[in-house]
Design an enzyme around this catalytic site. Structure first.
Site, PDB file in Angstrom:
ATOM      1  N   GLY A  54       2.739   9.317  -3.048  1.00 54.84           N
ATOM      2  CA  GLY A  54       3.915   8.461  -2.833  1.00 54.84           C
ATOM      3  C   GLY A  54       4.218   7.583  -4.022  1.00 54.84           C
ATOM      4  N   ALA A  55       4.033   7.977  -5.140  1.00 54.39           N
ATOM      5  CA  ALA A  55       4.144   7.240  -6.448  1.00 54.39           C
ATOM      6  C   ALA A  55       5.617   7.087  -6.957  1.00 54.39           C
ATOM      7  CB  ALA A  55       3.252   8.091  -7.426  1.00 54.39           C
ATOM      8  N   ARG A 103       8.045   5.196  -5.672  1.00 59.77           N
ATOM      9  CA  ARG A 103       8.835   3.925  -5.487  1.00 59.77           C
ATOM     10  C   ARG A 103       7.915   3.170  -4.647  1.00 59.77           C
ATOM     11  NH1 ARG A 103      11.367   8.029  -1.659  1.00 59.77           N
ATOM     12  NH2 ARG A 103      10.753   7.252   0.582  1.00 59.77           N
ATOM     13  N   SER A 116      -2.036  -0.244   7.335  1.00 55.20           N
ATOM     14  CA  SER A 116      -1.082  -1.375   7.662  1.00 55.20           C
ATOM     15  C   SER A 116      -1.494  -2.321   8.646  1.00 55.20           C
ATOM     16  CB  SER A 116       0.396  -0.588   8.172  1.00 55.20           C
ATOM     17  OG  SER A 116       1.140  -1.646   8.713  1.00 55.20           O
ATOM     18  N   TYR A 123       3.163   5.706  14.123  1.00 58.90           N
ATOM     19  CA  TYR A 123       2.753   5.249  12.916  1.00 58.90           C
ATOM     20  C   TYR A 123       1.461   4.033  13.044  1.00 58.90           C
ATOM     21  CZ  TYR A 123       3.585   2.237   8.567  1.00 58.90           C
ATOM     22  OH  TYR A 123       3.304   1.583   7.425  1.00 58.90           O
ATOM     23  N   VAL A 124       1.440   3.512  14.126  1.00 54.41           N
ATOM     24  CA  VAL A 124       0.223   2.755  14.358  1.00 54.41           C
ATOM     25  C   VAL A 124      -1.004   3.547  14.559  1.00 54.41           C
ATOM     26  CG1 VAL A 124      -0.932   0.899  16.088  1.00 54.41           C
ATOM     27  CG2 VAL A 124       1.511   0.607  15.241  1.00 54.41           C
ATOM     28  N   ALA A 125      -1.012   4.601  15.433  1.00 56.69           N
ATOM     29  CA  ALA A 125      -2.183   5.542  15.316  1.00 56.69           C
ATOM     30  C   ALA A 125      -2.728   5.940  14.157  1.00 56.69           C
ATOM     31  CB  ALA A 125      -1.762   6.521  16.450  1.00 56.69           C
ATOM     32  N   LYS A 185      -2.239   4.765  11.200  1.00 58.65           N
ATOM     33  CA  LYS A 185      -2.814   3.664  10.349  1.00 58.65           C
ATOM     34  C   LYS A 185      -4.114   3.148  10.881  1.00 58.65           C
ATOM     35  CE  LYS A 185       0.658   3.751   7.274  1.00 58.65           C
ATOM     36  NZ  LYS A 185       0.048   4.168   5.840  1.00 58.65           N
ATOM     37  N   ILE A 232       6.335  -5.683   3.616  1.00 59.90           N
ATOM     38  CA  ILE A 232       6.436  -5.675   2.116  1.00 59.90           C
ATOM     39  C   ILE A 232       7.858  -5.225   2.006  1.00 59.90           C
ATOM     40  CG2 ILE A 232       5.674  -4.821  -0.068  1.00 59.90           C
ATOM     41  CD1 ILE A 232       3.490  -6.392   1.750  1.00 59.90           C
TER      42      ILE A 232
HETATM   43  P1  NAP Z   1       8.587   4.167   0.674  1.00 60.60           P
HETATM   44  O1  NAP Z   1       9.194   3.114  -0.240  1.00 60.60           O
HETATM   45  O2  NAP Z   1       9.094   4.637   1.641  1.00 60.60           O
HETATM   46  O3  NAP Z   1       7.907   5.205  -0.319  1.00 60.60           O
HETATM   47  C1  NAP Z   1       7.093   6.201   0.283  1.00 60.60           C
HETATM   48  C2  NAP Z   1       6.547   7.283  -0.754  1.00 60.60           C
HETATM   49  O4  NAP Z   1       5.683   8.255  -0.086  1.00 60.60           O
HETATM   50  C3  NAP Z   1       7.626   7.964  -1.731  1.00 60.60           C
HETATM   51  O5  NAP Z   1       7.086   7.886  -2.989  1.00 60.60           O
HETATM   52  C4  NAP Z   1       7.802   9.075  -1.103  1.00 60.60           C
HETATM   53  O6  NAP Z   1       8.120  10.060  -1.913  1.00 60.60           O
HETATM   54  C5  NAP Z   1       6.364   9.548  -0.561  1.00 60.60           C
HETATM   55  N1  NAP Z   1       6.126  10.312   0.529  1.00 60.60           N
HETATM   56  C6  NAP Z   1       6.614  10.226   1.804  1.00 60.60           C
HETATM   57  N2  NAP Z   1       6.403  11.436   2.473  1.00 60.60           N
HETATM   58  C7  NAP Z   1       5.712  12.101   1.509  1.00 60.60           C
HETATM   59  C8  NAP Z   1       4.891  13.602   1.779  1.00 60.60           C
HETATM   60  N3  NAP Z   1       4.892  14.209   2.807  1.00 60.60           N
HETATM   61  N4  NAP Z   1       4.373  13.959   0.785  1.00 60.60           N
HETATM   62  C9  NAP Z   1       4.070  13.427  -0.365  1.00 60.60           C
HETATM   63  N5  NAP Z   1       4.702  12.021  -0.419  1.00 60.60           N
HETATM   64  C10 NAP Z   1       5.698  11.580   0.523  1.00 60.60           C
HETATM   65  O7  NAP Z   1       7.035   3.377   1.312  1.00 60.60           O
HETATM   66  P2  NAP Z   1       6.486   1.937   1.072  1.00 60.60           P
HETATM   67  O8  NAP Z   1       6.998   0.944   1.778  1.00 60.60           O
HETATM   68  O9  NAP Z   1       6.114   1.982  -0.690  1.00 60.60           O
HETATM   69  O10 NAP Z   1       5.039   2.442   1.551  1.00 60.60           O
HETATM   70  C11 NAP Z   1       3.913   2.818   0.936  1.00 60.60           C
HETATM   71  C12 NAP Z   1       2.701   2.525   1.927  1.00 60.60           C
HETATM   72  O11 NAP Z   1       2.537   1.549   2.252  1.00 60.60           O
HETATM   73  C13 NAP Z   1       2.847   3.890   3.315  1.00 60.60           C
HETATM   74  O12 NAP Z   1       1.759   4.536   3.585  1.00 60.60           O
HETATM   75  C14 NAP Z   1       3.200   2.623   4.369  1.00 60.60           C
HETATM   76  O13 NAP Z   1       2.961   2.990   5.511  1.00 60.60           O
HETATM   77  C15 NAP Z   1       2.493   1.576   3.817  1.00 60.60           C
HETATM   78  N6  NAP Z   1       2.966   0.183   4.316  1.00 60.60           N
HETATM   79  C16 NAP Z   1       4.050  -0.310   3.785  1.00 60.60           C
HETATM   80  C17 NAP Z   1       4.459  -1.402   4.441  1.00 60.60           C
HETATM   81  C18 NAP Z   1       5.752  -2.188   4.249  1.00 60.60           C
HETATM   82  O14 NAP Z   1       6.259  -3.201   4.743  1.00 60.60           O
HETATM   83  N7  NAP Z   1       6.576  -1.595   3.088  1.00 60.60           N
HETATM   84  C19 NAP Z   1       3.617  -2.162   5.168  1.00 60.60           C
HETATM   85  C20 NAP Z   1       2.502  -1.580   5.674  1.00 60.60           C
HETATM   86  C21 NAP Z   1       2.011  -0.606   5.247  1.00 60.60           C
HETATM   87  P3  NAP Z   1       9.038  11.586  -1.430  1.00 60.60           P
HETATM   88  O15 NAP Z   1      10.155  11.000  -0.405  1.00 60.60           O
HETATM   89  O16 NAP Z   1       9.677  12.073  -2.733  1.00 60.60           O
HETATM   90  O17 NAP Z   1       8.165  12.494  -1.087  1.00 60.60           O
END
Ligand code: NAP
Length: 244
Positions: free
Chosen positions: A10-11, A13, A139, A152-154, A156, A185
């Site tokens: 998920g690199a 963004r 999370s 999602y909760v399950a 995480k 975030i």
């Molecule tokens: P984001 O901005 O939506 O980015 C998600 C990343 O995951 C993207 O690079 C996306 O790229 C990739 N991705 C999605 N589905 C994928 C798949 N099937 N295979 C490979 N890559 C995939 O998310 P974020 O907010 O940075 O969150 C990153 C992590 O932190 C997640 O696990 C999220 O649950 C966790 N988190 C986020 C928050 C928050 O508030 N933002 C809070 C708690 C936890 P592609 O779409 O190109 O695949």
């Protein structure tokens, strides 16, 4: 610390991109994985401009074959993966009574099963080398629950259990496995939230702000460093105090 090879899923963004930048700045060779190669290449180009060795690999975490093939490609190129950051994750929110089976399955498959299969692929190399670092991005809602996000909760909460089980399995090989549990975030994942909800979250957060991707990347950078060599099976909350 010497240069290690770090795979970040998920690199392209948000938190994943921030982890790439932080680990590259710490001197590591970074491998960027996600579904969209085009977006990964844009991040990789920024990294290469400042020097570090960078590889892009197409990987769909919801398809185990794609994980196996992607990781094999990295191993062929760089020899081994010493650091894995399981960051890729998705949401498909909805109340449990109305949640479609496909939305339940997709979130569990990507967030939890995908992380497990990636761990399974990198472990043999780490075990051989008797050194490894795995960080799973969980999370705060995996710890406290959240209505409308049962899937999602399950996933995480599952990652926290997975972290502890694998930590116990591989500790004797000098591999640490930890989780980071971010609070709310500012990323693409949360831009869709209504302003009213964002304000409420900020009010309920003792530090009175949403977190940044860098806040999370800083925690990841620490957990993969030599300074964290006696920490395993831990869940590090990076949430501004919203859950203690
Ligand atoms: P984001 O901005 O939506 O980015 C998600 C990343 O995951 C993207 O690079 C996306 O790229 C990739 N991705 C999605 N589905 C994928 C798949 N099937 N295979 C490979 N890559 C995939 O998310 P974020 O907010 O940075 O969150 C990153 C992590 O932190 C997640 O696990 C999220 O649950 C966790 N988190 C986020 C928050 C928050 O508030 N933002 C809070 C708690 C936890 P592609 O779409 O190109 O695949």
């Amino acid at each position: 610390m010497g240069q290690r090879t770090a795979l970040i899923t998920g690199a392209s963004r948000g938190i994943g991109k921030a982890c790439v930048e932080a680990l590259a700045a710490a001197g590591h060779r970074v491998v960027l994985a996600a579904r969209s190669v085009e977006k990964l290449e844009a991040v990789a180009a920024e990294m290469r401009a400042s020097g570090p060795d960078t590889l892009v690999v197409e990987m769909d975490l919801s398809v185990s074959e794609s994980i196996v093939n992607g990781i094999a490609k990295v191993v062929k190129e760089f020899g081994r993966i010493e650091i894995l950051v399981n960051n890729a994750g998705i949401t498909k929110d909805g109340l449990a009574v109305r949640m479609r089976e496909e939305d339940w399955e997709a979130v569990l498959r990507t967030n939890l099963s995908g992380s497990f299969y990636a761990i399974q692929q990198v472990l043999p190399g780490m075990m051989r080398e008797r050194w490894g670092r795995i960080v799973n991005i969980s999370s705060v809602v995996g710890e406290m629950g959240n209505p409308g996000q049962a899937n999602y909760v399950a996933s995480k909460a599952g990652l926290i259990g997975l972290t502890k089980a694998i930590a116990k399995e591989v500790a004797s090989r000098n591999i640490t496995v930890n989780a980071v549990a971010p609070g709310f975030i500012e990323t693409d994942m949360t831009t869709g939230l209504k302003d009213e909800l964002k304000q409420r979250i900020i009010e309920e957060t003792p530090l009175k702000r949403m977190g940044t991707s860098q806040d999370i990347a800083n925690a990841v950078k620490f957990l993969v460093s030599d300074d964290a060599s006696f920490i395993t099976g831990h869940v590090l909350d990076v949430n501004g105090g919203i859950y203690m």
